[in-house]
Design an enzyme around this catalytic site. Structure first.
Site, PDB file in Angstrom:
ATOM      1  N   ASP A 251       0.857  -1.169   0.000  1.00  0.00           N
ATOM      2  CA  ASP A 251       0.000   0.000   0.000  1.00  0.00           C
ATOM      3  C   ASP A 251       0.903   1.231   0.000  1.00  0.00           C
ATOM      4  O   ASP A 251       2.072   1.158   0.393  1.00  0.00           O
ATOM      5  CB  ASP A 251      -0.911  -0.013   1.229  1.00  0.00           C
ATOM      6  CG  ASP A 251      -2.016   1.013   1.090  1.00  0.00           C
ATOM      7  OD1 ASP A 251      -2.632   1.348   2.090  1.00  0.00           O
ATOM      8  OD2 ASP A 251      -2.222   1.498  -0.042  1.00  0.00           O
ATOM      9  N   SER A 252       0.347   2.365  -0.431  1.00  0.00           N
ATOM     10  CA  SER A 252       1.206   3.517  -0.766  1.00  0.00           C
ATOM     11  C   SER A 252       1.533   4.409   0.430  1.00  0.00           C
ATOM     12  O   SER A 252       2.340   5.315   0.324  1.00  0.00           O
ATOM     13  CB  SER A 252       0.485   4.388  -1.803  1.00  0.00           C
ATOM     14  OG  SER A 252      -0.813   4.698  -1.298  1.00  0.00           O
ATOM     15  N   GLY A 253       0.863   4.181   1.555  1.00  0.00           N
ATOM     16  CA  GLY A 253       1.173   5.000   2.717  1.00  0.00           C
ATOM     17  C   GLY A 253       0.171   6.098   2.952  1.00  0.00           C
ATOM     18  O   GLY A 253       0.112   6.677   4.025  1.00  0.00           O
ATOM     19  N   GLY A 254      -0.678   6.353   1.955  1.00  0.00           N
ATOM     20  CA  GLY A 254      -1.660   7.428   2.086  1.00  0.00           C
ATOM     21  C   GLY A 254      -2.542   7.222   3.296  1.00  0.00           C
ATOM     22  O   GLY A 254      -2.781   8.106   4.092  1.00  0.00           O
ATOM     23  N   PHE A 255      -3.011   6.017   3.452  1.00  0.00           N
ATOM     24  CA  PHE A 255      -3.970   5.713   4.519  1.00  0.00           C
ATOM     25  C   PHE A 255      -3.348   5.922   5.890  1.00  0.00           C
ATOM     26  O   PHE A 255      -3.949   6.512   6.779  1.00  0.00           O
ATOM     27  CB  PHE A 255      -4.428   4.269   4.378  1.00  0.00           C
ATOM     28  CG  PHE A 255      -5.485   3.862   5.355  1.00  0.00           C
ATOM     29  CD1 PHE A 255      -5.152   3.157   6.504  1.00  0.00           C
ATOM     30  CD2 PHE A 255      -6.810   4.201   5.146  1.00  0.00           C
ATOM     31  CE1 PHE A 255      -6.127   2.773   7.409  1.00  0.00           C
ATOM     32  CE2 PHE A 255      -7.796   3.822   6.048  1.00  0.00           C
ATOM     33  CZ  PHE A 255      -7.455   3.107   7.177  1.00  0.00           C
TER      34      PHE A 255
ATOM     35  N   ASP B   5      -2.606   8.225  -2.552  1.00  0.00           N
ATOM     36  CA  ASP B   5      -3.945   8.818  -2.567  1.00  0.00           C
ATOM     37  C   ASP B   5      -4.283   9.407  -1.213  1.00  0.00           C
ATOM     38  O   ASP B   5      -3.609   9.164  -0.216  1.00  0.00           O
ATOM     39  CB  ASP B   5      -4.969   7.719  -2.908  1.00  0.00           C
ATOM     40  CG  ASP B   5      -5.011   6.637  -1.833  1.00  0.00           C
ATOM     41  OD1 ASP B   5      -3.953   6.371  -1.196  1.00  0.00           O
ATOM     42  OD2 ASP B   5      -6.083   6.046  -1.616  1.00  0.00           O
TER      43      ASP B   5
ATOM     44  N   GLN C  63     -11.565   6.927  -5.458  1.00  0.00           N
ATOM     45  CA  GLN C  63     -12.111   7.521  -4.255  1.00  0.00           C
ATOM     46  C   GLN C  63     -13.484   8.131  -4.558  1.00  0.00           C
ATOM     47  O   GLN C  63     -14.065   7.856  -5.611  1.00  0.00           O
ATOM     48  CB  GLN C  63     -11.144   8.582  -3.697  1.00  0.00           C
ATOM     49  CG  GLN C  63      -9.821   8.021  -3.205  1.00  0.00           C
ATOM     50  CD  GLN C  63      -9.936   7.194  -1.945  1.00  0.00           C
ATOM     51  OE1 GLN C  63     -10.999   7.104  -1.322  1.00  0.00           O
ATOM     52  NE2 GLN C  63      -8.847   6.550  -1.538  1.00  0.00           N
TER      53      GLN C  63
ATOM     54  N   GLY D 266     -11.272   4.364   0.276  1.00  0.00           N
ATOM     55  CA  GLY D 266     -12.226   5.201   1.000  1.00  0.00           C
ATOM     56  C   GLY D 266     -13.379   4.455   1.623  1.00  0.00           C
ATOM     57  O   GLY D 266     -14.384   5.037   2.022  1.00  0.00           O
TER      58      GLY D 266
ATOM     59  N   ASP E 223      -8.055  -7.231   1.491  1.00  0.00           N
ATOM     60  CA  ASP E 223      -7.035  -7.317   2.548  1.00  0.00           C
ATOM     61  C   ASP E 223      -7.613  -6.763   3.837  1.00  0.00           C
ATOM     62  O   ASP E 223      -8.449  -5.840   3.781  1.00  0.00           O
ATOM     63  CB  ASP E 223      -5.797  -6.497   2.159  1.00  0.00           C
ATOM     64  CG  ASP E 223      -5.904  -5.060   2.698  1.00  0.00           C
ATOM     65  OD1 ASP E 223      -6.499  -4.219   2.006  1.00  0.00           O
ATOM     66  OD2 ASP E 223      -5.431  -4.818   3.829  1.00  0.00           O
TER      67      ASP E 223
ATOM     68  N   CYS F 186     -13.146 -27.157  10.699  1.00  0.00           N
ATOM     69  CA  CYS F 186     -11.911 -26.583  10.153  1.00  0.00           C
ATOM     70  C   CYS F 186     -10.818 -27.641  10.157  1.00  0.00           C
ATOM     71  O   CYS F 186     -10.655 -28.375  11.135  1.00  0.00           O
ATOM     72  CB  CYS F 186     -11.475 -25.388  11.018  1.00  0.00           C
ATOM     73  SG  CYS F 186      -9.976 -24.586  10.406  1.00  0.00           S
TER      74      CYS F 186
ATOM     75  N   CYS G 168      -7.530 -26.920   9.706  1.00  0.00           N
ATOM     76  CA  CYS G 168      -6.232 -26.229   9.754  1.00  0.00           C
ATOM     77  C   CYS G 168      -5.328 -26.878  10.791  1.00  0.00           C
ATOM     78  O   CYS G 168      -5.767 -27.665  11.632  1.00  0.00           O
ATOM     79  CB  CYS G 168      -6.433 -24.739  10.063  1.00  0.00           C
ATOM     80  SG  CYS G 168      -6.566 -24.330  11.819  1.00  0.00           S
TER      81      CYS G 168
ATOM     82  N   CYS H 183      -6.585 -26.542  14.405  1.00  0.00           N
ATOM     83  CA  CYS H 183      -7.774 -27.336  14.741  1.00  0.00           C
ATOM     84  C   CYS H 183      -7.500 -28.838  14.704  1.00  0.00           C
ATOM     85  O   CYS H 183      -8.201 -29.615  15.357  1.00  0.00           O
ATOM     86  CB  CYS H 183      -8.919 -26.975  13.795  1.00  0.00           C
ATOM     87  SG  CYS H 183      -9.471 -25.280  14.060  1.00  0.00           S
TER      88      CYS H 183
ATOM     89  N   HIS I  46      -5.208 -19.985  12.637  1.00  0.00           N
ATOM     90  CA  HIS I  46      -6.601 -20.409  12.367  1.00  0.00           C
ATOM     91  C   HIS I  46      -7.405 -19.295  11.688  1.00  0.00           C
ATOM     92  O   HIS I  46      -8.125 -19.532  10.710  1.00  0.00           O
ATOM     93  CB  HIS I  46      -7.310 -20.822  13.665  1.00  0.00           C
ATOM     94  CG  HIS I  46      -8.783 -20.970  13.473  1.00  0.00           C
ATOM     95  ND1 HIS I  46      -9.367 -22.098  12.908  1.00  0.00           N
ATOM     96  CD2 HIS I  46      -9.801 -20.092  13.687  1.00  0.00           C
ATOM     97  CE1 HIS I  46     -10.679 -21.918  12.807  1.00  0.00           C
ATOM     98  NE2 HIS I  46     -10.967 -20.705  13.259  1.00  0.00           N
TER      99      HIS I  46
HETATM  100  C1  LIG Z   1      -9.180  -0.966   7.296  1.00  0.00           C
HETATM  101  N1  LIG Z   1      -9.919  -0.169   6.366  1.00  0.00           N
HETATM  102  C2  LIG Z   1      -9.261   0.401   5.332  1.00  0.00           C
HETATM  103  N2  LIG Z   1      -7.957   0.176   5.034  1.00  0.00           N
HETATM  104  C3  LIG Z   1      -7.698   0.965   3.962  1.00  0.00           C
HETATM  105  C4  LIG Z   1      -6.489   1.149   3.257  1.00  0.00           C
HETATM  106  C5  LIG Z   1      -5.330   0.238   3.475  1.00  0.00           C
HETATM  107  C6  LIG Z   1      -4.751   0.258   4.826  1.00  0.00           C
HETATM  108  C7  LIG Z   1      -3.388  -0.421   4.787  1.00  0.00           C
HETATM  109  O1  LIG Z   1      -2.804  -0.256   6.043  1.00  0.00           O
HETATM  110  C8  LIG Z   1      -2.484  -1.516   6.604  1.00  0.00           C
HETATM  111  O2  LIG Z   1      -3.550  -1.959   7.417  1.00  0.00           O
HETATM  112  C9  LIG Z   1      -3.637  -1.188   8.605  1.00  0.00           C
HETATM  113  C10 LIG Z   1      -2.323  -2.407   5.423  1.00  0.00           C
HETATM  114  O3  LIG Z   1      -1.069  -2.197   4.834  1.00  0.00           O
HETATM  115  C11 LIG Z   1      -0.402  -3.364   4.517  1.00  0.00           C
HETATM  116  C12 LIG Z   1      -3.451  -1.917   4.528  1.00  0.00           C
HETATM  117  O4  LIG Z   1      -3.183  -2.160   3.195  1.00  0.00           O
HETATM  118  C13 LIG Z   1      -6.459   2.146   2.250  1.00  0.00           C
HETATM  119  N3  LIG Z   1      -5.258   2.419   1.614  1.00  0.00           N
HETATM  120  C14 LIG Z   1      -5.223   3.405   0.687  1.00  0.00           C
HETATM  121  N4  LIG Z   1      -4.055   3.710   0.068  1.00  0.00           N
HETATM  122  N5  LIG Z   1      -6.336   4.120   0.297  1.00  0.00           N
HETATM  123  C15 LIG Z   1      -7.557   3.873   0.863  1.00  0.00           C
HETATM  124  O5  LIG Z   1      -8.553   4.510   0.491  1.00  0.00           O
HETATM  125  C16 LIG Z   1      -7.640   2.857   1.906  1.00  0.00           C
HETATM  126  C17 LIG Z   1      -8.866   2.604   2.576  1.00  0.00           C
HETATM  127  C18 LIG Z   1      -8.868   1.668   3.618  1.00  0.00           C
HETATM  128  N6  LIG Z   1      -9.848   1.275   4.476  1.00  0.00           N
HETATM  129 ZN   LIG Z   2      -8.793 -24.004  12.294  1.00  0.00          ZN
END
Ligand SMILES: CNc1nc2c(CC[C@H]3O[C@@H](OC)[C@H](OC)[C@@H]3O)c3nc(N)[nH]c(=O)c3cc2[nH]1
Ligand SMILES: [Zn+2]
Length: 376
Positions: free
Chosen positions: A96-100, A150, A193, A220, A270, A308, A310, A313, A339
């Site tokens: 992921d790009s870091g925006g969040f 983003d 978005q 978003g 994810d 399950c 796994c 389990c 699990h």
């Molecule tokens: C949980 N809800 C949610 N997650 C989101 C993430 C990933 C969080 C990213 O942060 C890490 O998890 C905390 C993960 O990074 C490996 C995940 O990909 C998002 N990333 C971007 N670039 N733009 C979004 O609009 C966005 C919206 C989200 N809504």
């Molecule tokens: Zn299990």
């Protein structure tokens, strides 16, 4: 400019729901979709080894630009030969790009056209992240799928704010493409978005689809909106995304959201949920959530979930896992994390089978009934 390394292959569409069965081909192997991607934010899926992840059938994992930029630093990962070598994972990686993180981790931030100024959530240092910087970091990490930089706006957000944000995110996406150094080795997904506003989702999708990314994400969402808002946004957004490219719904999620997202045309998901709740002993089972610390499991020598198969389990009881979690034993975290991840990876395997049999709608009803989603 569409880049070679990522190719989506549509296998079939479920006649009952319109959900799609596909394969995503990457430089580090292929994986079937719909797929759940375990999250390994700091270059590890917490408590899991790469062998554990392969054993449960994970074909792609996530890692995170913001976190790895801060620790250990993208230069160190680059010197190690990239993230695959650094963490000994030879299958696909999406970063992921870091925006969040900028919006979720740091309350001190200012967004400008150039990029985002904010503070390091670990030591308070001033930091600046831009589309070009986010691309540089992901280039150093060497992920197979990079995400465009983003802004993930808060929920809810005013229409005018959202419109300005969408337009800036589209300009940032274009800058990411221009800063893309190795388009023949790394894929780059655009992130749509627009919040809950159909007009803005259309504008964001139009802008990004015209830039011809090899794949697209719906951003978003999973930011506190009700489930019916997420489903409504998906209903009018996924049809705007090219059918011959992967569709990724970011940050989702719970079993019901995965099934409902697949029904609405999403291929990739994810979420940190399975590993996060596992660490406090909350388990996803075919009969719904189970809190293993509950006293009623003290003498329960059966598996977490008798449906399950796994590793956890097949070898350990609720009583034993309850004991480990109550004593803060690390092995307990491994067993519960394994699990929960297996549960979601396996759920998507069953979703793909239901698509093959044109019965994902029936599968949804059966699963919701057993898991307790339909219960009032
Ligand atoms: C949980 N809800 C949610 N997650 C989101 C993430 C990933 C969080 C990213 O942060 C890490 O998890 C905390 C993960 O990074 C490996 C995940 O990909 C998002 N990333 C971007 N670039 N733009 C979004 O609009 C966005 C919206 C989200 N809504
Ligand atoms: Zn299990």
């Amino acid at each position: 400019m569409s880049t070679l390394p990522i190719r989506y292959e549509l296998i079939k569409t479920c006649k009952q729901t319109g959900a799609r069965l596909g394969i995503v081909h990457t430089p580090h192997g292929s994986f079937e979709t719909p797929v759940f991607m375990p999250v390994g934010t700091l270059a590890t899926v917490k408590t899991m080894s790469p062998e554990d992840l392969k054993e449960m059938g994970a074909g792609i994992i996530l890692s995170n630009t913001y976190h790895l930029w801060l620790r250990p630093g993208n230069e160190i990962v680059k010197e190690a030969g990239g993230l695959h070598k650094f963490m000994n994972w030879d299958r696909a990686i999406l970063t992921d790009s870091g925006g969040f993180q900028v919006f979720s981790l740091s309350d001190m931030r200012t967004i400008e056209e150039e990029g985002v100024h904010f503070r390091n959530h670990l030591n308070g240092d001033k930091l600046f992240l831009s589309p070009e910087k986010a691309m540089q970091i992901q280039n150093d990490l060497g992920s197979d799928i990079m995400m465009a930089f983003d802004e993930c706006p808060p929920y809810p957000a005013e229409y005018d704010y959202m419109k300005k944000s969408v337009e800036r995110t589209s300009r940032w996406a274009e800058r990411c493409l221009k800063a893309h150094k190795r388009p023949n080795e790394q894929g780059l997904f655009g992130i749509i978005q627009g919040g809950e506003y159909e007009e803005l989702r259309k504008q964001s999708a139009k802008d990004l689809v015209s830039l011809d990314f090899p794949g697209y994400a719906v951003g978003g969402l999973s930011v506190g909106e009700p489930k019916d808002v997420m489903n409504r946004v998906l209903e009018f957004t996924t049809p705007l995304m090219p059918a011959h490219k992967p569709r990724y719904l970011m940050g989702v999620g719970s079993p019901d959201s995965l099934i409902d997202g697949a029904i609405r045309g999403i291929d990739m998901f994810d979420c940190v949920l399975p590993t996060r709740i596992a660490r406090n002993g909350t388990l996803m089972t075919s009969e719904g959530r189970l809190v293993v610390k509950n006293a009623k499991y003290a003498r329960d020598f059966g598996p977490l979930d008798e449906h399950c198969d796994c590793y956890t389990c097949r070898n350990y009881s609720r009583a034993y896992i309850r004991h480990l979690i109550k004593c803060d034993e690390t092995f307990g975290l491994r067993l519960t994390s394994y699990h929960n991840l297996y549960f979601l990876v396996n759920l998507m395997k069953n979703v793909r089978q239901a698509i093959r049999e044109d019965r994902l709608g029936d599968f949804r009803d059966e699963f919701f009934e057993k898991y307790g989603f339909n219960k009032p």
